[in-house]
Design an enzyme around this catalytic site. Structure first.
Site, PDB file in Angstrom:
ATOM      1  N   CYS A 148       0.807  -1.265   0.162  1.00 16.17           N
ATOM      2  CA  CYS A 148       0.071  -0.022   0.165  1.00 16.17           C
ATOM      3  C   CYS A 148       0.779   1.194  -0.055  1.00 16.17           C
ATOM      4  CB  CYS A 148      -0.885   0.013   1.292  1.00 16.17           C
ATOM      5  SG  CYS A 148      -2.046  -1.161   1.413  1.00 16.17           S
ATOM      6  N   ARG A 198       5.388   0.435  -6.392  1.00 14.09           N
ATOM      7  CA  ARG A 198       5.305  -0.378  -4.864  1.00 14.09           C
ATOM      8  C   ARG A 198       4.250  -1.447  -5.290  1.00 14.09           C
ATOM      9  NH1 ARG A 198       6.949   2.700  -0.242  1.00 14.09           N
ATOM     10  NH2 ARG A 198       5.785   1.252   0.990  1.00 14.09           N
ATOM     11  N   TRP A 231      -3.118  -2.742  -1.536  1.00 15.00           N
ATOM     12  CA  TRP A 231      -2.650  -3.872  -2.037  1.00 15.00           C
ATOM     13  C   TRP A 231      -3.562  -4.825  -0.802  1.00 15.00           C
ATOM     14  CZ3 TRP A 231       0.301  -8.148   0.198  1.00 15.00           C
ATOM     15  CH2 TRP A 231       0.822  -9.060  -0.769  1.00 15.00           C
ATOM     16  N   ASN A 241      -1.967   1.622   6.215  1.00 15.86           N
ATOM     17  CA  ASN A 241      -1.156   0.666   5.512  1.00 15.86           C
ATOM     18  C   ASN A 241      -0.999   0.012   6.945  1.00 15.86           C
ATOM     19  OD1 ASN A 241      -0.718   1.894   3.203  1.00 15.86           O
ATOM     20  ND2 ASN A 241       1.264   2.503   3.539  1.00 15.86           N
ATOM     21  N   GLY A 242      -0.877  -1.299   6.659  1.00 15.01           N
ATOM     22  CA  GLY A 242      -0.381  -2.211   8.024  1.00 15.01           C
ATOM     23  C   GLY A 242      -1.755  -3.048   8.138  1.00 15.01           C
ATOM     24  N   GLU A 247      21.035 -14.932  -7.966  1.00 13.35           N
ATOM     25  CA  GLU A 247      20.339 -13.623  -8.206  1.00 13.35           C
ATOM     26  C   GLU A 247      19.983 -13.536  -9.735  1.00 13.35           C
ATOM     27  OE1 GLU A 247      19.267 -11.152  -6.676  1.00 13.35           O
ATOM     28  OE2 GLU A 247      19.247  -9.515  -8.049  1.00 13.35           O
ATOM     29  N   LYS A 288      16.202 -12.762 -10.887  1.00 15.64           N
ATOM     30  CA  LYS A 288      15.770 -11.753 -11.809  1.00 15.64           C
ATOM     31  C   LYS A 288      14.934 -12.054 -12.915  1.00 15.64           C
ATOM     32  CE  LYS A 288      16.695  -9.097 -10.127  1.00 15.64           C
ATOM     33  NZ  LYS A 288      16.978  -8.628  -8.736  1.00 15.64           N
ATOM     34  N   GLU A 316      11.501 -13.298 -11.865  1.00 19.10           N
ATOM     35  CA  GLU A 316      10.575 -11.955 -11.595  1.00 19.10           C
ATOM     36  C   GLU A 316       9.877 -11.476 -12.873  1.00 19.10           C
ATOM     37  OE1 GLU A 316      13.579  -9.922  -9.238  1.00 19.10           O
ATOM     38  OE2 GLU A 316      11.875  -9.406  -7.835  1.00 19.10           O
ATOM     39  N   HIS A 328      23.962 -33.733  -8.429  1.00 12.62           N
ATOM     40  CA  HIS A 328      23.140 -34.189  -7.503  1.00 12.62           C
ATOM     41  C   HIS A 328      21.714 -34.062  -7.622  1.00 12.62           C
ATOM     42  CE1 HIS A 328      26.512 -35.264  -5.001  1.00 12.62           C
ATOM     43  NE2 HIS A 328      27.204 -33.961  -5.320  1.00 12.62           N
ATOM     44  N   LYS A 371       7.166  -3.717  -4.667  1.00 10.84           N
ATOM     45  CA  LYS A 371       8.862  -3.282  -4.290  1.00 10.84           C
ATOM     46  C   LYS A 371       9.131  -3.531  -2.829  1.00 10.84           C
ATOM     47  CE  LYS A 371      12.551  -1.232  -5.574  1.00 10.84           C
ATOM     48  NZ  LYS A 371      13.326  -2.185  -6.119  1.00 10.84           N
TER      49      LYS A 371
HETATM   50  C1  F6R Z   1      13.964  -8.704  -6.097  1.00 10.42           C
HETATM   51  C2  F6R Z   1      13.807  -8.034  -5.083  1.00 10.42           C
HETATM   52  C3  F6R Z   1      13.327  -8.440  -3.917  1.00 10.42           C
HETATM   53  C4  F6R Z   1      13.884  -7.721  -2.770  1.00 10.42           C
HETATM   54  C5  F6R Z   1      13.189  -8.237  -1.330  1.00 10.42           C
HETATM   55  C6  F6R Z   1      13.901  -7.474  -0.034  1.00 10.42           C
HETATM   56  O1  F6R Z   1      14.323  -8.138  -7.283  1.00 10.42           O
HETATM   57  O2  F6R Z   1      13.632  -6.715  -5.546  1.00 10.42           O
HETATM   58  O3  F6R Z   1      13.626  -9.945  -3.546  1.00 10.42           O
HETATM   59  O4  F6R Z   1      15.208  -7.667  -2.779  1.00 10.42           O
HETATM   60  O5  F6R Z   1      11.781  -7.992  -1.044  1.00 10.42           O
HETATM   61  O6  F6R Z   1      13.573  -6.189  -0.237  1.00 10.42           O
HETATM   62  P1  F6R Z   1      14.537  -5.026   0.568  1.00 10.42           P
HETATM   63  O7  F6R Z   1      15.935  -4.934   0.029  1.00 10.42           O
HETATM   64  O8  F6R Z   1      13.755  -3.730   0.309  1.00 10.42           O
HETATM   65  O9  F6R Z   1      14.494  -5.657   2.158  1.00 10.42           O
END
Ligand code: F6R
Length: 614
Positions: A2, A27, A76, A102-103, A487, A491, A494, A510, A609
């Site tokens: 949110c 977000r 959200w 929010n929350g 990573e 990426k 996602e 394995h 985000k």
């Molecule tokens: C992947 C991504 C997420 C964040 C994760 C942690 O591209 O962005 O996996 O890395 O949600 O977020 P932060 O770094 O804000 O704690």
């Protein structure tokens, strides 16, 4: 997750609120709404609906809005589906109060039952609506709206942030924060409230960070802040944030992710400039007592989520190489429930872009409960993690808007590598000569990163186009590039919505080897390093089973080129820095495949985000 925006000033609130909501779209959300004080009719007008902010904009088109105070929200969904009824703001039955939230209000069911008995009618399935009815109920006995707002909050349990407005005092916003981001932006003759500074960056860089359990009344020309429990006024200083409006805008770039990938050379340059003075590594934010702690620690527990977790995994290899300090790495959601016994000689290192990730904050609380020194590496200034950890180091990557993290990751790796070298120096594990050799290599990183982006993007784009319909991708790496494999795969899944799995290459036999056929793409991260020959063995085994080898290796490595269907070369660099370069082609690959598939690169489905709920 949110997003909240509030405005009070001299201008029409609606366009400012809409612009604020648009800047928070990244977000992740599923519905949106706003409410403002209609000066002509002396009432609160509310518009909301499921779907994007553009739908809200169409609802509002052609309506004359005469109000200079308002609140807005991107939701959200947690309690109740993403429908118009459940979208915020919520109003009480008489339309005196409006609230965005929010929350989570944990005791909302009990409060709701009680309010229903007292005749309040609920129109939504949200916990938020409880807050606005409770505010109204408390106002019957209070002599000021602020006091009824405070009383209502005192009856609610959970972690939440609220912004509200009341019909009888239409000159101010009522604001509260607990464990959810909320900050006040100070303009000239106008003030703002938002869950994220990007919502008001076009107007001001001066902010007040609300602390937990702080409540504020925000007027157009001043702000009053109170302690929730005592109700007493408190004084808080404003600070200047160094993010610019341009940084938070896409400009001519096709996507934020594209822009942020391309910003990495500058981010690395800025990080190095700030952290290295002559031949010394500098931590401006750390106080002498924090530096003393760093000298004494005997174990590091690195904790984080997602991409930041991969940076932590890579940091283990950096700390191993430079310091000899034992390091364990956990995802925050595991650490917080793990019942690990910590000692006073431990340091819990928390890494996060947003500084608002719920699990990482919970891990911080657990470390603090056990009395352990906590150091946060965070990108967002004034975020919860930055304020609550014992010490903080900022990554200075600038605002990261694309949901898939790129520049924040390389900035984290850079800071972690420098921290490992620094700890090595102060503990006499690294000689002066070695330290200057490390730093000389580090200084090459911005240039090398730029070279990869400038010279390899076209090739990666064409590879992406030919691979875009392949159903499965495996990413393999060893040593410090095992986290790069994780990573790269994260990426890829996602934003391309294609199955991708990162694996330690040594584990291939394995299990994952069973998957190899002529349709499987295996991304092999194989720069020349101590594990190079082992990676070459993996590649032989993949080729023998007709797997499609896509390798990332040292520039001009003819042996690797001969064994690969696709190859991207990177400049030779010391091993502890190599993840900063090897990840760049993987970011580009994910980006170009997602573009070729026509996906929403910056706002991938189902993702947010900043993950502020567990
Ligand atoms: C992947 C991504 C997420 C964040 C994760 C942690 O591209 O962005 O996996 O890395 O949600 O977020 P932060 O770094 O804000 O704690």
């Amino acid at each position: 997750m949110c997003g909240i925006v509030g405005y009070v000033g001299k201008k029409e609130a609606v366009p400012i609120l809409l612009q604020g909501l648009e800047s928070l779209e990244y977000r992740g959300y599923d519905s949106s709404g706003l409410a403002y004080f209609d000066e002509a009719q002396k009432k609160i007008d509310c518009f909301k609906g499921a779907g994007p902010v553009s739908c809200l904009k169409s609802q509002l088109a052609g309506i004359h809005h005469s109000g200079c105070i308002g609140i807005a929200h991107t939701r959200w969904a947690t309690h109740g589906a993403p429908t118009q009824e459940n979208a915020h703001p919520h109003l009480d039955n008489k339309g005196y109060f409006a609230i965005v939230h929010n929350g989570i209000i944990e005791n909302y069911k009990l409060l709701k039952q009680d309010l229903e008995k007292r005749g309040y009618q609920f129109k939504s399935q949200t916990d938020t609506e409880t807050a606005v009815h409770l505010w109204h109920a408390k106002n019957e006995h209070a002599d000021a709206i602020r006091e009824s707002f405070r009383q209502a909050i005192l009856h609610m349990e959970g972690q939440f942030a609220f912004v509200g407005m009341g019909l009888d005092e239409p000159d101010r916003l009522f604001v509260f924060r607990r464990s959810n981001p909320l900050l006040i932006g100070l303009g000239r003759g106008e003030n703002f409230v938002a869950s994220d500074a990007t919502a008001f960056l076009p107007y001001t860089n001066r902010v007040i960070y609300l602390g937990d359990d702080e409540l504020a009344e925000v007027f157009k020309d001043h702000v009053r802040i109170y302690n929730l429990k005592s109700g007493r006024l408190i004084h808080k200083k404003s600070v200047h944030i160094d993010w610019s409006q341009e940084q938070a805008q896409k400009g001519n770039a096709p996507h934020f992710m594209f822009k942020e990938i391309h910003e990495q050379p500058e981010v690395l340059k800025k990080t190095l400039k700030q952290r290295i003075k002559n031949t010394q590594i500098i931590w401006n934010e750390l106080r002498p007592k924090d530096l003393d702690k760093l000298k004494q620690i005997e174990r590091i527990l690195a904790v984080s989520c997602g991409t930041a977790y991969h940076a932590c995994l890579a940091s283990k290899y950096m700390f191993d190489a430079c310091t000899g300090i034992p390091v364990s790495v956990d995802v925050s959601s595991e650490f917080r429930y793990s019942e690990q016994q910590l000692t006073r000689k431990d340091m819990v290192l928390l890494v996060s872009q947003s500084g608002e990730t719920a699990d990482t904050l919970a891990a911080l609380n657990e470390a603090k409960r056990q009395g352990v020194f906590t150091l946060a590496i965070v990108n967002v200034r004034g975020s919860s993690l930055a304020r609550e950890a014992d010490a903080v180091i900022y990554t200075h990557a600038g605002p990261e808007i694309g949901v898939a993290s790129t520049k924040a990751y390389t900035a984290q790796l850079m800071v972690l590598a420098l921290l490992a070298i620094y700890l090595g120096i102060i503990r006499n594990k690294i000689s002066k000569k070695d330290a200057s050799a490390f730093l000389a290599q580090a200084r090459k990183l911005p240039k090398y990163c730029l070279q990869i982006i400038q010279k390899k993007s076209a090739a990666v784009k064409s590879y992406a186009e030919s691979l875009k319909d392949k159903p499965n991708f495996i990413y393999l790496g060893r040593g410090i590039n095992f986290p790069t494999a994780l990573e790269g795969a994260l990426k890829f899944k996602e934003i391309t919505y294609t199955h991708a799995h990162g694996y330690a290459a040594g584990e291939m036999k394995h299990g994952p080897i069973a998957l190899i056929d002529d349709q499987l793409v295996v991304i092999c991260i194989a720069p020349q390093s101590k594990t190079y020959e082992k990676m070459m063995n993996n590649i032989e085994e993949i080729s023998a089973r007709k797997g499609i080898v896509f390798s990332i290796g040292t520039e001009d490595d003819q042996r690797l080129i001969a064994k690969s269907r696709f190859f991207v070369g990177i400049p030779r660099i010391l091993e502890i820095f190599s993840p900063i370069l090897t990840v760049i082609p993987l970011q580009l690959l994910a980006y170009y495949v997602a573009v070729a598939k026509g996906n929403e690169v910056d706002k991938p489905r189902n993702l947010a985000k900043s993950v502020t709920v567990e």
